[in-house]
Design a protein around this motif. Structure first.
Motif, PDB file in Angstrom:
ATOM      1  N   ASP A  76       0.827  -1.212   0.000  1.00 45.82           N
ATOM      2  CA  ASP A  76       0.000   0.000   0.000  1.00 45.82           C
ATOM      3  C   ASP A  76       0.861   1.262   0.000  1.00 45.82           C
ATOM      4  O   ASP A  76       0.538   2.248  -0.670  1.00 45.82           O
ATOM      5  N   LEU A  77       1.986   1.227   0.717  1.00 42.71           N
ATOM      6  CA  LEU A  77       2.887   2.371   0.756  1.00 42.71           C
ATOM      7  C   LEU A  77       3.525   2.602  -0.611  1.00 42.71           C
ATOM      8  O   LEU A  77       3.639   3.748  -1.073  1.00 42.71           O
ATOM      9  N   LEU A  78       3.913   1.530  -1.275  1.00 46.85           N
ATOM     10  CA  LEU A  78       4.534   1.647  -2.589  1.00 46.85           C
ATOM     11  C   LEU A  78       3.554   2.229  -3.609  1.00 46.85           C
ATOM     12  O   LEU A  78       3.911   3.085  -4.432  1.00 46.85           O
ATOM     13  N   ILE A  79       2.303   1.781  -3.550  1.00 55.89           N
ATOM     14  CA  ILE A  79       1.281   2.322  -4.460  1.00 55.89           C
ATOM     15  C   ILE A  79       1.056   3.815  -4.194  1.00 55.89           C
ATOM     16  O   ILE A  79       0.969   4.622  -5.130  1.00 55.89           O
ATOM     17  N   ASP A  80       0.980   4.186  -2.929  1.00 52.38           N
ATOM     18  CA  ASP A  80       0.822   5.606  -2.589  1.00 52.38           C
ATOM     19  C   ASP A  80       2.001   6.425  -3.118  1.00 52.38           C
ATOM     20  O   ASP A  80       1.829   7.538  -3.622  1.00 52.38           O
ATOM     21  N   TYR A  81       3.184   5.862  -2.996  1.00 51.54           N
ATOM     22  CA  TYR A  81       4.399   6.538  -3.477  1.00 51.54           C
ATOM     23  C   TYR A  81       4.339   6.742  -4.984  1.00 51.54           C
ATOM     24  O   TYR A  81       4.636   7.837  -5.494  1.00 51.54           O
ATOM     25  N   ILE A  82       3.937   5.711  -5.715  1.00 49.03           N
ATOM     26  CA  ILE A  82       3.842   5.806  -7.176  1.00 49.03           C
ATOM     27  C   ILE A  82       2.848   6.891  -7.573  1.00 49.03           C
ATOM     28  O   ILE A  82       3.116   7.708  -8.461  1.00 49.03           O
ATOM     29  N   GLU A  83       1.702   6.895  -6.915  1.00 47.32           N
ATOM     30  CA  GLU A  83       0.673   7.880  -7.266  1.00 47.32           C
ATOM     31  C   GLU A  83       1.115   9.304  -6.930  1.00 47.32           C
ATOM     32  O   GLU A  83       0.950  10.228  -7.738  1.00 47.32           O
ATOM     33  N   LYS A  84       1.672   9.476  -5.750  1.00 49.35           N
ATOM     34  CA  LYS A  84       2.014  10.831  -5.309  1.00 49.35           C
ATOM     35  C   LYS A  84       3.312  11.349  -5.931  1.00 49.35           C
ATOM     36  O   LYS A  84       3.503  12.570  -6.044  1.00 49.35           O
ATOM     37  N   THR A  85       4.190  10.440  -6.313  1.00 47.26           N
ATOM     38  CA  THR A  85       5.466  10.863  -6.898  1.00 47.26           C
ATOM     39  C   THR A  85       5.420  10.820  -8.423  1.00 47.26           C
ATOM     40  O   THR A  85       5.596  11.847  -9.093  1.00 47.26           O
ATOM     41  N   HIS A  86       5.162   9.668  -8.994  1.00 48.02           N
ATOM     42  CA  HIS A  86       5.262   9.518 -10.444  1.00 48.02           C
ATOM     43  C   HIS A  86       4.002   9.950 -11.198  1.00 48.02           C
ATOM     44  O   HIS A  86       4.096  10.602 -12.233  1.00 48.02           O
ATOM     45  N   HIS A  87       2.831   9.590 -10.692  1.00 44.76           N
ATOM     46  CA  HIS A  87       1.602  10.031 -11.367  1.00 44.76           C
ATOM     47  C   HIS A  87       1.499  11.563 -11.328  1.00 44.76           C
ATOM     48  O   HIS A  87       1.148  12.201 -12.324  1.00 44.76           O
ATOM     49  N   ARG A  88       1.813  12.122 -10.193  1.00 43.96           N
ATOM     50  CA  ARG A  88       1.739  13.580 -10.060  1.00 43.96           C
ATOM     51  C   ARG A  88       2.776  14.248 -10.959  1.00 43.96           C
ATOM     52  O   ARG A  88       2.504  15.300 -11.560  1.00 43.96           O
ATOM     53  N   TYR A  89       3.944  13.650 -11.063  1.00 44.81           N
ATOM     54  CA  TYR A  89       5.004  14.176 -11.933  1.00 44.81           C
ATOM     55  C   TYR A  89       4.514  14.232 -13.383  1.00 44.81           C
ATOM     56  O   TYR A  89       4.674  15.254 -14.065  1.00 44.81           O
ATOM     57  N   VAL A  90       3.913  13.132 -13.851  1.00 43.63           N
ATOM     58  CA  VAL A  90       3.414  13.076 -15.226  1.00 43.63           C
ATOM     59  C   VAL A  90       2.377  14.176 -15.463  1.00 43.63           C
ATOM     60  O   VAL A  90       2.411  14.871 -16.487  1.00 43.63           O
ATOM     61  N   GLU A  91       1.463  14.344 -14.526  1.00 45.78           N
ATOM     62  CA  GLU A  91       0.413  15.362 -14.671  1.00 45.78           C
ATOM     63  C   GLU A  91       1.000  16.768 -14.763  1.00 45.78           C
ATOM     64  O   GLU A  91       0.612  17.570 -15.625  1.00 45.78           O
ATOM     65  N   GLU A  92       1.955  17.064 -13.892  1.00 47.29           N
ATOM     66  CA  GLU A  92       2.516  18.419 -13.850  1.00 47.29           C
ATOM     67  C   GLU A  92       3.421  18.699 -15.046  1.00 47.29           C
ATOM     68  O   GLU A  92       3.315  19.747 -15.695  1.00 47.29           O
ATOM     69  N   LYS A  93       4.299  17.768 -15.367  1.00 41.84           N
ATOM     70  CA  LYS A  93       5.264  17.987 -16.443  1.00 41.84           C
ATOM     71  C   LYS A  93       4.627  17.923 -17.820  1.00 41.84           C
ATOM     72  O   LYS A  93       5.093  18.591 -18.755  1.00 41.84           O
ATOM     73  N   SER A  94       3.576  17.130 -17.966  1.00 37.76           N
ATOM     74  CA  SER A  94       2.909  17.039 -19.267  1.00 37.76           C
ATOM     75  C   SER A  94       2.375  18.400 -19.692  1.00 37.76           C
ATOM     76  O   SER A  94       2.536  18.822 -20.844  1.00 37.76           O
ATOM     77  N   THR A  95       1.751  19.104 -18.768  1.00 34.59           N
ATOM     78  CA  THR A  95       1.190  20.425 -19.071  1.00 34.59           C
ATOM     79  C   THR A  95       2.283  21.393 -19.521  1.00 34.59           C
ATOM     80  O   THR A  95       2.132  22.099 -20.532  1.00 34.59           O
ATOM     81  N   ALA A  96       3.384  21.411 -18.795  1.00 32.15           N
ATOM     82  CA  ALA A  96       4.490  22.315 -19.131  1.00 32.15           C
ATOM     83  C   ALA A  96       5.124  21.941 -20.470  1.00 32.15           C
ATOM     84  O   ALA A  96       5.398  22.812 -21.306  1.00 32.15           O
ATOM     85  N   LEU A  97       5.343  20.657 -20.689  1.00 32.32           N
ATOM     86  CA  LEU A  97       5.987  20.223 -21.925  1.00 32.32           C
ATOM     87  C   LEU A  97       5.120  20.472 -23.154  1.00 32.32           C
ATOM     88  O   LEU A  97       5.630  20.852 -24.220  1.00 32.32           O
ATOM     89  N   LEU A  98       3.834  20.272 -23.023  1.00 32.01           N
ATOM     90  CA  LEU A  98       2.934  20.542 -24.151  1.00 32.01           C
ATOM     91  C   LEU A  98       2.994  22.026 -24.530  1.00 32.01           C
ATOM     92  O   LEU A  98       2.994  22.376 -25.718  1.00 32.01           O
ATOM     93  N   PHE A  99       3.074  22.886 -23.532  1.00 33.05           N
ATOM     94  CA  PHE A  99       3.171  24.327 -23.777  1.00 33.05           C
ATOM     95  C   PHE A  99       4.480  24.668 -24.488  1.00 33.05           C
ATOM     96  O   PHE A  99       4.492  25.384 -25.503  1.00 33.05           O
ATOM     97  N   TYR A 100       5.602  24.150 -23.971  1.00 33.15           N
ATOM     98  CA  TYR A 100       6.909  24.452 -24.554  1.00 33.15           C
ATOM     99  C   TYR A 100       7.055  23.883 -25.962  1.00 33.15           C
ATOM    100  O   TYR A 100       7.620  24.529 -26.850  1.00 33.15           O
TER     101      TYR A 100
END
Length: 242
Positions: A76-100
């Protein structure tokens, strides 16, 4: 006992993520295609396994306080880590990269038409990953956590609507491979993220961000394919689900 050549690439990286640097050096995919043995990969790529073993041994025998043993984490901790670290990273960086990328196409697209293809590949990747992550967050991961808690608390669970966990896992792995292949194309089109001589600072930053995005995606996929998914299958085997 398995020799080093017979251990899968995914098992190496699951046991010690520092080995990922060795595989990356030789162009060996440790995330999407981590189920291959070192022997298989070396034979296909014409590499000497002894050379790679020597480098892997050096990594495995060295000590690092920063090395995180994700394999030992509760599921459960590993899943939380993936969601909060990697899923969130994809969401945030995708927006910036699409703009650039859109900005680069407008400013530099005439001289560098490959930018339009890079932007299209990333736009598709961002959309596919957004859907992919939602399926994990709403369907697969909650069931994996449910199994984890049921085993911990010695309670039973009902069979999920998707039958067996193998079904969504197979879908997730196929989607992982698709995005891994898409980023191979992006890497080729960007000359391995090396901007051209006439690149402006935005150009350089965008290529650096794409490279970082790919590296994060590799680690993200590795944690799921090589650690979470095998744990999920092993947990399900303890229940009467088939």
């Amino acid at each position: 006992m398995n020799t080093l050549e017979q251990i899968t690439i995914g098992e190496f990286v699951a046991d010690d993520f520092r080995t990922a640097a060795v595989f990356s050096k030789y162009g060996i995919d440790f995330c999407c295609k981590g189920n291959r043995t070192l022997e298989e990969v070396c034979e296909k790529k014409g590499l000497d396994p002894a050379d790679i073993q020597e480098e892997l041994n050096a990594v495995l025998e060295s000590k690092s306080d920063n090395n995180i043993d994700f394999k030992s984490w509760p599921t459960d901790l590993l899943i939380d880590y993936i969601e909060k670290t990697h899923h969130r990273y994809v969401e945030e960086k995708s927006t910036a990269l699409l703009f650039y990328l859109d900005k680069l196409c407008k400013v530099h697209g005439e001289r560098h038409p490959e930018l339009f293809e890079i932007a299209l590949h990333f736009k598709i990747c961002a959309g596919e990953l957004a859907q992919h992550m939602k399926k994990e967050e709403l369907i697969l991961f909650p069931f994996v956590k449910k199994m984890y808690y049921a085993l911990r608390d010695n309670t039973s669970i009902e069979q999920p609507h998707f039958g067996t966990v193998d079904n969504p896992i197979a879908m997730m792995q196929e989607e992982h491979e698709n995005e891994g292949e898409r980023f191979l194309k992006i890497a080729q089109l960007t000359n391995d993220y090396n901007p051209p001589a006439d690149a402006c600072e935005t150009y350089k930053v965008t290529f650096a961000m794409l490279k970082e995005f790919e590296q994060d995606l590799h680690k993200h996929i590795h944690l799921e394919n090589n650690i979470v998914f095998p744990k999920a299958k092993a947990m399900e085997a303890k229940f009467n689900i088939s």
